[in-house]
Design an enzyme around this catalytic site. Structure first.
Site, PDB file in Angstrom:
ATOM      1  N   LYS A  40      61.931 -36.400   3.527  1.00 53.51           N
ATOM      2  CA  LYS A  40      61.210 -35.866   2.384  1.00 53.51           C
ATOM      3  C   LYS A  40      59.871 -35.252   2.802  1.00 53.51           C
ATOM      4  O   LYS A  40      59.558 -34.141   2.418  1.00 53.51           O
ATOM      5  CB  LYS A  40      61.001 -36.970   1.339  1.00 53.51           C
ATOM      6  CG  LYS A  40      62.327 -37.562   0.847  1.00 53.51           C
ATOM      7  CD  LYS A  40      62.127 -38.714  -0.101  1.00 53.51           C
ATOM      8  CE  LYS A  40      63.430 -39.414  -0.417  1.00 53.51           C
ATOM      9  NZ  LYS A  40      64.391 -38.577  -1.147  1.00 53.51           N
ATOM     10  N   TRP A  72      65.469 -46.749  -6.940  1.00 55.04           N
ATOM     11  CA  TRP A  72      65.489 -47.181  -5.538  1.00 55.04           C
ATOM     12  C   TRP A  72      65.005 -48.611  -5.365  1.00 55.04           C
ATOM     13  O   TRP A  72      65.560 -49.374  -4.555  1.00 55.04           O
ATOM     14  CB  TRP A  72      64.707 -46.197  -4.675  1.00 55.04           C
ATOM     15  CG  TRP A  72      65.372 -44.862  -4.671  1.00 55.04           C
ATOM     16  CD1 TRP A  72      64.903 -43.700  -5.211  1.00 55.04           C
ATOM     17  CD2 TRP A  72      66.680 -44.549  -4.157  1.00 55.04           C
ATOM     18  NE1 TRP A  72      65.824 -42.693  -5.069  1.00 55.04           N
ATOM     19  CE2 TRP A  72      66.924 -43.192  -4.422  1.00 55.04           C
ATOM     20  CE3 TRP A  72      67.652 -45.302  -3.507  1.00 55.04           C
ATOM     21  CZ2 TRP A  72      68.103 -42.550  -4.048  1.00 55.04           C
ATOM     22  CZ3 TRP A  72      68.845 -44.682  -3.130  1.00 55.04           C
ATOM     23  CH2 TRP A  72      69.052 -43.318  -3.408  1.00 55.04           C
ATOM     24  N   ASP A  93      58.248 -49.358   0.177  1.00 54.75           N
ATOM     25  CA  ASP A  93      59.112 -48.208   0.460  1.00 54.75           C
ATOM     26  C   ASP A  93      58.290 -46.971   0.122  1.00 54.75           C
ATOM     27  O   ASP A  93      58.012 -46.707  -1.041  1.00 54.75           O
ATOM     28  CB  ASP A  93      60.375 -48.278  -0.401  1.00 54.75           C
ATOM     29  CG  ASP A  93      61.258 -47.033  -0.279  1.00 54.75           C
ATOM     30  OD1 ASP A  93      60.904 -46.105   0.473  1.00 54.75           O
ATOM     31  OD2 ASP A  93      62.301 -47.003  -0.963  1.00 54.75           O
TER      32      ASP A  93
END
Length: 366
Positions: free
Chosen positions: A200, A107, A176
């Site tokens: 999540k 990511w 992030d």
């Protein structure tokens, strides 16, 4: 453990992940008629006083949970984490035209690639195709003139998590935290921007949380779309255009659920217990189960492992887990293997169910 699934399932998916059952039931009760509106939350106007209260209440609860200072804005945006990969440079890179990216997995790598469209990206770490650790900060190649330093606090694909906040020597820090926000306490003042997709740890997919320091607002590039402009979003209290009404409503309920269950410290303690149980089984299996990640940076949210690097054994393990109601344990398609995601809504009992199955499976292969 040899019994088949009795109907109850456990979602170990990496995202969308498991939602708190208590919140799902609350939402179910209100789905047809929210409050005194006599209409569904799915139909509620984003310009209504009821929705304004939903947004404000969610912000207040989150500010309390994370102890967010008054000089930070809480935004509810769209576009997911991928949208934020572009929004970050569009809002922050104009100062020097450069940014540092600490790439430790899939990511952060994708975020760096996206940022290259808007300016110069300095890769703090040497390129690699194998992500198993976080190199010591003393080896990092940081640029003191960068507009910001970017990192992914928890890499869901490779199972790597930072257990420290990078020291950027005063350069604005962007994180992030899509897969580990609200799982531990944070000193928010160390960050310029934190963003996280909801799917999540705190809600359904469709809304992205952004926490941004006020002095960084109003610096967006001229080409920045209005829906990605942090200042426009902040000035309009996340209601510049039609926001994801249902998702923000749900997220607010999850914030309240976390508050009732010990806050972020309660979530932290639970995450440690759950992940330790699974890592202990891996480490004590005499090589039957193998986690490729360095112990210093093992994720408490996403536990990847292989079974003797044998795909046939892994397929058998996954099939057996599915029959027993343990779902979405297959590793990311780019790395294979097994991955157990242990987000806030996954209970200790559910983690122990997986541990019992892992013990049984290993014994059955002796």
């Amino acid at each position: 453990m040899s019994a088949k699934n009795t109907g109850k399932v456990i979602n170990f998916g990496a995202g969308p992940g498991k939602l708190p059952q208590e919140v799902v039931q609350e939402v179910q009760k209100e789905l047809h008629s929210y409050g005194d509106t006599n209409i569904s939350i799915l139909e509620l106007s984003h310009r209504s006083s009821e929705f304004l209260k939903i947004v404000n209440d969610a912000q207040v609860t989150l500010r309390e949970l994370l102890k967010i200072p008054a000089n930070y804005k809480i935004l509810f945006m769209q576009g997911g984490g991928t949208g934020s990969f572009a929004a970050i440079p569009l809002n922050l890179m104009i100062k020097t035209g450069t940014a540092d990216y600490i790439v430790t997995g899939t990511w952060s790598s994708k975020a760096a690639k996206e940022a290259q469209q808007f300016g110069k990206v300095n890769l703090v770490l040497p390129k690699t195709s194998k992500y198993t650790e976080i190199p010591d900060p003393s080896t990092w190649n940081l640029d003191p003139n960068a507009s910001y330093v970017y990192y992914c606090a928890n890499e869901t694909v490779h199972g790597i998590e930072f257990d420290f906040v990078p020291d950027t020597k005063g350069v604005p820090l962007v994180a992030d935290m899509s897969s580990n926000i609200l799982t531990k306490s944070l000193d928010i003042s160390k960050f310029a921007v934190i963003f996280a997709g909801a799917q999540k740890n705190f809600g359904p997919a469709g809304v992205t949380l952004v926490i941004v320091r006020e002095d960084l607002l109003g610096q967006a590039m001229p080409v920045c779309p209005s829906v990605f402009d942090f200042k426009i979003t902040a000035d309009n209290n996340s209601i510049y255009n039609t926001p994801p009404v249902f998702q923000i409503y749900f997220v607010g309920r999850v914030f309240e659920w976390i508050k009732r269950n010990g806050g972020v410290e309660g979530m932290k303690n639970l995450a440690i217990k759950k992940s330790n149980k699974i890592y202990d089984i891996i480490d004590q299996s005499e090589g039957f189960y193998v986690c490729p990640v360095n112990k210093k940076c093992r994720s408490k949210m996403n536990v990847p492992f292989r079974i003797r690097n044998n795909e046939d054994l892994e397929k058998e393990f996954l099939a057996g887990a599915s029959k027993r109601g343990m779902l979405q344990l297959k590793g990311h398609r780019s790395v294979g293997g097994i991955r157990a995601s242990l987000y806030n809504a996954v209970t200790l009992e559910e983690a122990e169910t997986l541990v019992s199955y892992m013990k049984w499976f290993q014994q059955s292969k002796k």
